[in-house]
Design an enzyme around this catalytic site. Sequence first.
Site, PDB file in Angstrom:
ATOM      1  N   SER A   1       0.847  -1.192   0.000  1.00 13.54           N
ATOM      2  CA  SER A   1       0.000   0.000   0.000  1.00 13.54           C
ATOM      3  C   SER A   1       0.877   1.234   0.000  1.00 13.54           C
ATOM      4  O   SER A   1       1.981   1.226   0.554  1.00 13.54           O
ATOM      5  CB  SER A   1      -0.897   0.019   1.248  1.00 13.54           C
ATOM      6  OG  SER A   1      -1.586   1.245   1.369  1.00 13.54           O
TER       7      SER A   1
ATOM      8  N   TYR B   1      -2.634   0.439  10.227  1.00 15.05           N
ATOM      9  CA  TYR B   1      -2.608  -0.093   8.856  1.00 15.05           C
ATOM     10  C   TYR B   1      -1.277   0.227   8.184  1.00 15.05           C
ATOM     11  O   TYR B   1      -0.647  -0.637   7.559  1.00 15.05           O
ATOM     12  CB  TYR B   1      -3.764   0.498   8.052  1.00 15.05           C
ATOM     13  CG  TYR B   1      -3.834   0.015   6.626  1.00 15.05           C
ATOM     14  CD1 TYR B   1      -4.205  -1.296   6.335  1.00 15.05           C
ATOM     15  CD2 TYR B   1      -3.529   0.868   5.564  1.00 15.05           C
ATOM     16  CE1 TYR B   1      -4.270  -1.743   5.028  1.00 15.05           C
ATOM     17  CE2 TYR B   1      -3.594   0.429   4.256  1.00 15.05           C
ATOM     18  CZ  TYR B   1      -3.967  -0.876   3.984  1.00 15.05           C
ATOM     19  OH  TYR B   1      -4.026  -1.314   2.685  1.00 15.05           O
TER      20      TYR B   1
END
Length: 255
Positions: A135, A148
């Site tokens: 990501s 995250y």
Amino acid sequence: MVFCIMNKSKTILITGATSGVGLALTKKLAQEGHLIWATGRSVEALATLEKIGVHTIVADLSKTEDLDRLCETIDVPDLVIFSAGVGMFAYSFEVSSESVRDAMAINVIAPIELTKRLLPEMMRRESGHLIYLGSQAGKVATPKSSVYAASKHALIGYTDALRMEIKPFNIDVTTIHPGPIDTPFLDLADASGNYRISVKKHLLSIEQVVQAIIKTIKKPVREVNLPWYMGITSKLHAVAPSFVERVGRNFFMRK
């Protein structure tokens, strides 16, 4: 949109194949004629995939027994796509302990443990390709993404080391770094909807991510940044972190 047919049919394992990018990618690769093993936690979604010829295994890869059962069931594939992931968008002091454990277990520990189990055979035959869904958050963290971002940052560190370790065995390692994708993941991660509103202009479609993954299956590369300009942002962050963090904070902390 028409994708190029692979020159050779591959045996492919896809984790997180029951929703979002993983589901769309599984369907596309099955259409291309590859032998697909798909795993996830949704029995209903896997049953749908079975109807198009995909081999499926219901598994929660955060559980050791499910990891072991998966590896005992399948032959070591030519290609593994680690698509499973979870996330939440909340301040670090508001994230539940359960959410922290889930993020680390599914985003970090599960792909590491699965890789560890599959590597010996890949190394013996001196071939293979491992594709991990990272990501942009793992490169440049933003407010409300602390846990995250930490999990994806850990995955980047792992794949960077892994790439060097197994290069002598002719095994490719690719990390795909998408920005926010227009999937139900965003709604699960942030029930308020504020995050989706903030990144609306930058949302990637599932099709864009699937296309990028298929491209790197055909021609392996070290990493892929989606959209391309976010790769520039991460480079800018490396040389001017205070500036990027100041801008990012103002953008993502909109009410």
